[in-house]
Design a protein around this motif. Structure first.
Motif, PDB file in Angstrom:
ATOM      1  N   SER A 145     -35.280  -9.769 -24.105  1.00  0.00           N
ATOM      2  CA  SER A 145     -34.425 -10.587 -24.956  1.00  0.00           C
ATOM      3  C   SER A 145     -35.257 -11.348 -25.972  1.00  0.00           C
ATOM      4  CB  SER A 145     -33.622 -11.590 -24.106  1.00  0.00           C
ATOM      5  OG  SER A 145     -32.761 -10.918 -23.215  1.00  0.00           O
ATOM      6  N   GLY A 169     -29.795  -7.483 -23.059  1.00  0.00           N
ATOM      7  CA  GLY A 169     -31.100  -7.345 -23.693  1.00  0.00           C
ATOM      8  C   GLY A 169     -31.212  -6.057 -24.464  1.00  0.00           C
ATOM      9  N   ARG A 201     -29.132  -2.170 -27.639  1.00  0.00           N
ATOM     10  CA  ARG A 201     -28.833  -3.517 -27.150  1.00  0.00           C
ATOM     11  C   ARG A 201     -27.670  -3.404 -26.176  1.00  0.00           C
ATOM     12  NH1 ARG A 201     -31.649  -7.240 -29.957  1.00  0.00           N
ATOM     13  NH2 ARG A 201     -32.543  -6.549 -31.939  1.00  0.00           N
TER      14      ARG A 201
END
Length: 336
Positions: free
Chosen positions: A331, A309, A280
């Motif tokens: 996302s 994302g 992430r």
């Protein structure tokens, strides 16, 4: 003026009851075979009045989880009790599949960028035209299995997008839930409309795709996701009676929003990544460094992520050229 039919002929009769194995005979006249044909293996099983499901792999020849899952399915198809029709083509761009490459070695055609195809075009354009004019019209549900190929590692994900026809939404979501991939991804292809999926959707078909691995290898874990997912979809449609051995788990939904979720190389060189698949990342975070191999004394160019994302796609090759895609992010999202 009516359009002409495909130049590709099938040795199987898609309307006939029972189990058939054969080939789609693709014309290929060349120096060593004036009246040659390339036989693309196809298998069909038809019993009862249920839906027609088209399963394909090998759209790109270096993506293997799909073709292997489909070849394993083919080997037991003749014993399946079904209600409907099942059409399976495990190596759709067969010259590319034989060669283990993304594109065809004959015409360099990327099948997934050539729809709706051309009856009298190149070898790969002719395959696209046949699928678009002969296979799509007789199919109710279509699944095309992909992976990242030699140039990408792709986190296992079902690619899905709600049909334009809202009346199909409930049926579509049931298929997504039945497949039960760990992740379902809605992908913005930045305006690309020449794909197999775009062509299927233009004909109003329920279409699912998937990316399950990469590196031109076959992951046992990802292969199981494909095999189990396909079985659950066929069972949910009432096409096969055999109950799935593994129930579907809830899938999480992510979305590739726009170009900000893509990371492209800005020049040629060697890229040092500062991320891994599944990480992430935040907007503005350092993605990596691009080294100029012609001038190794120059400071490396630093590339940064344009959006936050999760890294769903990572380039395999460290050598890059300007415009090469290095990563794709996604996302968390919801359907509505």
């Amino acid at each position: 003026m009516t359009s002409q039919g495909s130049l590709i002929a099938s040795t199987v009769d898609f309307s006939r009851e029972g189990f058939q194995k054969g080939a789609l005979m693709l014309p290929h006249s060349h120096d060593r075979s004036a009246y040659g044909r390339i036989p693309i293996p196809v298998v069909v099983l038809k019993r009862g009045g249920g839906p027609t499901v088209l399963l394909t792999g090998g759209n790109h020849g270096d993506e293997l989880e799909g073709p292997i899952a489909l070849m394993k399915l083919i080997q037991r198809m003749s014993t399946l009790e079904i209600n409907g029709r099942l059409i399976v083509v495990p190596g759709l761009n067969f010259p590319a599949f034989q060669n283990g490459t993304r594109t065809s070695p004959i015409d360099k055609g990327n099948l997934n960028r050539l729809f709706p195809g051309n009856r009298s075009g190149s070898i790969t354009e002719m395959i696209a035209h046949y699928v678009n004019t002969e296979l799509f019209p007789i199919s109710d549900v279509i699944l095309d299995m992909h992976a990242g190929g030699v140039s990408f590692q792709h986190a296992p994900a079902l690619l899905a997008s709600l049909p334009a026809n809202t009346a199909q939404h409930d049926d579509y979501l049931r298929l997504v839930e039945a497949f039960g991939a760990p992740t379902t991804m809605v992908m913005n292809l930045l305006g690309e409309d020449r794909t197999y999926g775009a062509a299927a959707e233009r004909q109003g078909k329920l279409f699912l795709c998937g990316e399950f691995g990469g590196g031109a290898s076959c992951s046992p874990d990802n292969l199981k996701i494909v095999e189990d997912g396909l079985h659950r979809v066929l069972h949910s449609l009432g096409l096969i009676n055999e109950a799935p051995a593994t129930p579907a788990k809830p899938t999480r939904l992510v979305k590739v929003e726009d170009s900000g979720h893509y990371l492209f190389a800005t020049a040629s060189g060697v890229f040092e990544p500062c991320f891994s698949l599944g990480d992430r990342v935040e907007k503005g975070q350092l993605a990596g460094r691009l080294f100029d191999i012609e001038a190794p004394w120059k400071p490396a160019e630093e590339l940064y992520f344009g959006r936050a994302g999760e890294v769903m796609v990572q380039r395999t090759f460290s050598h890059v050229a300007a415009g090469d895609c290095i990563a794709v992010l996604a996302s968390q999202t919801t359907w509505h």
